[in-house]
Design an enzyme around this catalytic site. Sequence first.
Site, mmCIF file in Angstrom:
data_model
loop_
_atom_site.group_PDB
_atom_site.id
_atom_site.type_symbol
_atom_site.label_atom_id
_atom_site.label_comp_id
_atom_site.label_asym_id
_atom_site.label_seq_id
_atom_site.Cartn_x
_atom_site.Cartn_y
_atom_site.Cartn_z
ATOM 1 N N ARG A 53 0.799 -1.058 0.049
ATOM 2 C CA ARG A 53 -0.084 0.022 0.014
ATOM 3 C C ARG A 53 0.862 1.253 0.048
ATOM 4 N NH1 ARG A 53 -3.950 -1.013 5.128
ATOM 5 N NH2 ARG A 53 -1.843 -1.783 5.964
ATOM 6 N N ASP A 55 1.860 5.354 -0.234
ATOM 7 C CA ASP A 55 1.493 6.526 0.301
ATOM 8 C C ASP A 55 0.937 7.338 -0.621
ATOM 9 O OD1 ASP A 55 2.047 5.529 3.129
ATOM 10 O OD2 ASP A 55 3.945 6.466 3.269
ATOM 11 N N ARG A 204 11.760 6.300 2.197
ATOM 12 C CA ARG A 204 11.984 7.755 2.449
ATOM 13 C C ARG A 204 12.625 8.248 3.483
ATOM 14 N NH1 ARG A 204 5.867 9.435 2.729
ATOM 15 N NH2 ARG A 204 6.554 11.344 2.823
#
Length: 273
Positions: A53, A55, A204
């Site tokens: 999933r 973001d 990230r």
Amino acid sequence: MEDTTRLRLGIAYDGAEFSGWALQPGRRTVAAEVIRALELLFGEIGDFTVAGRTDAGVHATGQVAHVDVPSGKWEELRERLLWRLRGILPPDVRVVSAEAVDASFNARFAAQWRRYRYRVADATWGVNPLRRLDTLAWPRPLDVERMHAACRRLLGEHDFVGFCKQREGATTIRELLQYDWARDEDGTAVATVRADAFCHSMVRSLVGAALAVGDGRRDEEWLASILTIGERANDVHVVGPHGLTLVEVAYSADPADWRARVDLTRRVRTLER
């Protein structure tokens, strides 16, 4: 529901205008668009599961999902399914492949690894306008070779809690299989990050930490030390989502391996001391 067939779907999308993959009331998400299109064609659908999933703002060229659809409808639509979906889906999301697979296939738990790419432009003039939606602009020059060497020290199975937004009941132990930095043909710094799985914001954060090394604000020892602190690192910057793209999810070619992989993935991980 009548007899069903499990489909493996390859999905690509520009994440700029989506609030991520997962269904969210009142928000535009990738899952909502794909489910809507599938239900228009198949009526009722069964289990719909994605490999990872993403973001809000994150893109994908190699996302994978599985869905159970009525077998009769699949036989009717199989030769023209992609064409029909093309006409229903909005232009920023596409189903690029669809094939029937054994019911033991699980897009999330049967995956062997996921590979992400993150693009960073450190040119003095900024980002190529045609790549502004998938490339981060960085204000300082980057030493990509230094970043590459430093990130090699993070490879292997570790507790990556320093790089993750921890969720209750979820482990942060992961096996980082690849973390490379190189410049592409137009000089953009590109990270390739591959792991068996990722925890929330891990990629990230890994990129943000590497950029601090690359522009000289931090050193290699600082980067390696994040693996030892045992909690979320407050001094690791989580870079923006738009430079990140999920490019590949890998599975065994042998369906006999899928069930074993599901069992392995579902185990509660611990680190041997």
